[in-house]
Write a protein that holds these residues in place. Sequence first.
Motif: not given
Length: 238
Positions: A215-225
Motif C-alpha cells: 500500500a505504501v508503494n501504491a501511495g507513491s504512485f498516486g493511490r492516495k488513501g
Amino acid sequence: MEKTMENKRMLVVAAHPGDVLWRCSGAIAKHVKLGGIVDVIVLTYGLGGEANELFKAGMTKEEAKALRKKDLTRAAEILGISRLEFWDMNDYRLEITQEKIYRLAGFMRKNPPDLILTHHGKDLFNPDHGTVLDLVDVSLEVATGHGITIEGAGPAIGRAPIFCFEPHASEVNGFCPNLFVDITDVIDLKIAAMATFELKKSLAASYVDRAKYRAVNAGSFGRKGCQYAEAYQAVYPI
C-alpha cells in the motif's frame, strides 16, 4: 468511483491451495465486489511442501487432501469464487504434458477469461511456481489457436492479459510489480479467507504486513488513501 467489472471473468491458476489465499485473495474479493466472476483452478494439493505442518500433526496424505479441500472451499465461499476446481496433479515437481496443456486450454475455451492471475516465472523457494506460468502461457496459446481443435471445448478465444502474483521472496526472484491493486475495502475478506488454514496463522499475518507495505508503494504512485494492496507483474505490455 471504482470501475465496474460486471460479468468480467477472472481465471486464477494456482500451483497449491494456499497460493490462492496468500497471493491473490484480495484481488479476487475486489473483482467479485465490482461485479466480476472468478474461476479458480488449483493444480495440486501441495502435499510436497505446503502441507508439511499437516504431516507433522500426524495426518495421512488423504486426510491432508480432504482438509485442504474443505478449508479452501470455505475460503472460496468467503471470497465469492464462482467455480473452484482441484485437479489433483503431483507437485514437487509439477510436470507439463500435452494432456495438461489441452485440459487447461479446453477450460479456457469453455470459460473464456478476461484476465488471468497466476505465478511469477521464478521462485527459488518453490519448483512448481515457474512451471505453472509456463503451463498457463502455452495453454493460452493453444486456446487462441484457430487451427487447433479441442474436443468439446468450442472455437478459439481471444488473448487475455496475464498478471503474475507476488512470490514469497520478491527481490531474489526478480519480481518487478507494475500493477498495485487497492484491497483496503476487502482486507477483512482476505484475512478471513487466510484464517481457514488454521495452522498457518503466522504466514497469514506476514501477508497482511506485506499488503501494508505494498500500500505504501501504491501511495507513491498516486493511490492516495490506500492502506492495503497486492502487487502484480504483467506478462504482456500494458
